[in-house]
Motif scaffolding. Sequence first.
Motif, PDB file in Angstrom:
ATOM      1  N   THR A 153       0.850  -1.193   0.000  1.00  0.00           N
ATOM      2  CA  THR A 153       0.000   0.000   0.000  1.00  0.00           C
ATOM      3  C   THR A 153       0.881   1.238   0.000  1.00  0.00           C
ATOM      4  O   THR A 153       2.095   1.154   0.220  1.00  0.00           O
ATOM      5  N   THR A 172       0.231  -3.237  -5.761  1.00  0.00           N
ATOM      6  CA  THR A 172      -0.315  -2.121  -4.980  1.00  0.00           C
ATOM      7  C   THR A 172      -1.829  -2.204  -4.885  1.00  0.00           C
ATOM      8  O   THR A 172      -2.523  -2.347  -5.900  1.00  0.00           O
ATOM      9  N   GLN A 190      -5.165   0.991   0.781  1.00  0.00           N
ATOM     10  CA  GLN A 190      -4.960   0.669   2.195  1.00  0.00           C
ATOM     11  C   GLN A 190      -6.212   0.065   2.846  1.00  0.00           C
ATOM     12  O   GLN A 190      -6.113  -0.929   3.575  1.00  0.00           O
TER      13      GLN A 190
END
Length: 515
Positions: free
Chosen positions: A372, A397, A400
């Motif tokens: 993240t 990625t 979050q």
Amino acid sequence: MKLGAKAAFAAATLSAALCLTACGGSAAGPDAAGTAAGAATKTVKAMTIGSLADAKSFDPVDARTGHAMPIFQTVYDTLLLRDRDGKISPMLATKWEYNADNTVLTLTLRDGVTFSDGTPFDAAAVKANMDNFKAVKGQDAYQVNSVKEVAVVDPRTVTITLNAADPAFEYYLTLAAGFMASPKALGTPELKTDPRGSGPYVLDKANSVKGSQYVFTKRDGYWNKDLQKFEKVTIKILTDATARTNALVSGQIDAALLDPKNGKQAEGAGMKLNKSQVDWTGIFLYDRDGKISPELANVKVRQAINHAFDRKTIKEQQFLGQGTETTQIFGPESGAYVPDLDNRYPYDPEKAKKLLAEAGYPNGFTIKYPTTAGSDSLNAVYAQQLADIGIKLELETIPQPNLVADMAAGKYAAGSYSLFQAGPWVSITQIIGQSALYNPFKTTTPELESLISEVQNGGEKSSELAKKVNTYVTENAWFAPILRLDQMYYTGKNVNVKPQAHQAVPSIYNYEPAK
């Protein structure tokens, strides 16, 4: 080994994760530390705290163990209370006792307590709160998963029957499951914005703004004046570490949790550091059965991963020296800590390569790995050191907010995270047991199940027995811990505070005016 310049001075955001990070509790609570309930204490006009988390609402079903706990502690007492060292003391319950097989807990309740709306606190109020908490299934509903029935014996006595022994249940009664609201307000929409508790303070709605700040004033007629150290308490929501630092240094707030980088600025401005260790951070090796990454089913591979990390260099360059290297997930305050396990896997890339070869992977392998925005730099370091032994992290990625859900859903074979070092049974049920959130592939063995059963039914010996569980998961490399992180909590000149065991931010009771 030396890390690249891009790795140095990364924000230690994982140190503020969950906690599970963490937790409710107290230091100078009623009938604890030798202070008589009702004793007069020195008060000052006001204290302001900077919080990195907001509360979803003021309804106790929305309370969550973690950074927002002090918001709830201002207005709600808990049934039991945790002292600063983690020991459990009386609060709304003055005595408690289990039956022989630890499945029925009898609580004797404090007399003369009222809620802020004038409703008396009694056994019926306890039953109403616990039944509501279980039925609504809020954020921390897992804390009452073991509850089968709550029964009123008489106005001052209540029994809680469990489906099976739960060594963490008393601990949960110091957290969200223990918050008591007026039974008249339970289930009403008004409770979300207008708390009705028996706590030391009441919400000043006129001067409070959701997501910005909450102002609380000293409650008249509160049963334990020793907990009312301030006439007014303000909690400002400051999610950004730089904003919290600037507010602390400028005197806008009196206390805040910072990271190592911002802590340097605070110390330079004369702020006081109150340091403790709560979280451990590292890699969760979820796929121990090799369902999506067959290589991780081999214990030698998992052990090789542990030997790949230069924990000392990671600590110095990523966390500015703040923390303690470790290869176990249980900390010294947990009860299951085994000192020798802190260095079970010393940094040894050659040994790691040898173990990989013995496992049948002399040329290494690739693992898809979530990252993240807040953990990119640290994960880049992990990838660098694993690459040195032939393992490639294919960093992917993700947002979050998706991290926990994606890991818990078994989308990844491994992932970075931080969790608070809780009591043994809390950790077992959270990250080790078959139904644990952080055991998405439900890994277990007959030997481990036997050890877990011993802990569950061990009574007062539960923590000591948990050392065997700790040893098992460490020897079998279920995780690759890196550090026990330093929680860096700073206060200004007007306020003193004591850190809280198992908790990143202190309980509201731990503050006092500076003398």
